[in-house]
Design a protein around this motif. Structure first.
Motif, PDB file in Angstrom:
ATOM      1  N   GLN A 117       0.839  -1.205   0.000  1.00 22.07           N
ATOM      2  CA  GLN A 117       0.000   0.000   0.000  1.00 22.07           C
ATOM      3  C   GLN A 117       0.870   1.250   0.000  1.00 22.07           C
ATOM      4  O   GLN A 117       0.614   2.195  -0.749  1.00 22.07           O
ATOM      5  CB  GLN A 117      -0.930   0.005   1.217  1.00 22.07           C
ATOM      6  CG  GLN A 117      -1.846   1.197   1.297  1.00 22.07           C
ATOM      7  CD  GLN A 117      -2.933   1.186   0.250  1.00 22.07           C
ATOM      8  OE1 GLN A 117      -3.229   0.157  -0.360  1.00 22.07           O
ATOM      9  NE2 GLN A 117      -3.529   2.322   0.001  1.00 22.07           N
ATOM     10  N   GLY A 118       1.893   1.260   0.847  1.00 18.45           N
ATOM     11  CA  GLY A 118       2.800   2.408   0.872  1.00 18.45           C
ATOM     12  C   GLY A 118       3.481   2.611  -0.467  1.00 18.45           C
ATOM     13  O   GLY A 118       3.606   3.738  -0.952  1.00 18.45           O
ATOM     14  N   GLY A 119       3.899   1.508  -1.091  1.00 19.57           N
ATOM     15  CA  GLY A 119       4.536   1.600  -2.397  1.00 19.57           C
ATOM     16  C   GLY A 119       3.606   2.166  -3.452  1.00 19.57           C
ATOM     17  O   GLY A 119       4.013   2.984  -4.279  1.00 19.57           O
ATOM     18  N   SER A 120       2.351   1.749  -3.411  1.00 15.75           N
ATOM     19  CA  SER A 120       1.404   2.253  -4.413  1.00 15.75           C
ATOM     20  C   SER A 120       1.089   3.731  -4.195  1.00 15.75           C
ATOM     21  O   SER A 120       0.749   4.434  -5.141  1.00 15.75           O
ATOM     22  CB  SER A 120       0.119   1.430  -4.410  1.00 15.75           C
ATOM     23  OG  SER A 120      -0.625   1.643  -3.232  1.00 15.75           O
TER      24      SER A 120
END
Length: 69
Positions: A26-29
């Motif tokens: 989620q953080g990466g997206s």
């Protein structure tokens, strides 16, 4: 968390270790790497006493999430 940090307020999240990969995805997206603390999984079947112990064990890490550095 982005809103809080944009206003100069430290932010982070606590989740059980089962969600480590999901949090990274989620953080990466979103293009962010929020401060996080992962506690032992599972949570849902713990007794009140076990949850209190888990909180005591995690409190120093939680403080690091919310203390402005």
């Amino acid at each position: 968390m982005l809103d809080l940090e944009s206003r100069g307020l430290p932010a982070g999240f606590v989740a059980s270790s089962e969600f480590r990969d999901a949090a990274a995805a989620q953080g990466g997206s979103l293009g962010i790497a929020p401060k996080s603390l992962f506690v032992p999984h599972p949570i849902q079947d713990r007794t009140d006493a076990e949850m209190a112990e888990l909180a005591r064990d995690a409190i120093d890490g939680i403080k690091r999430l919310i203390v402005k550095s």
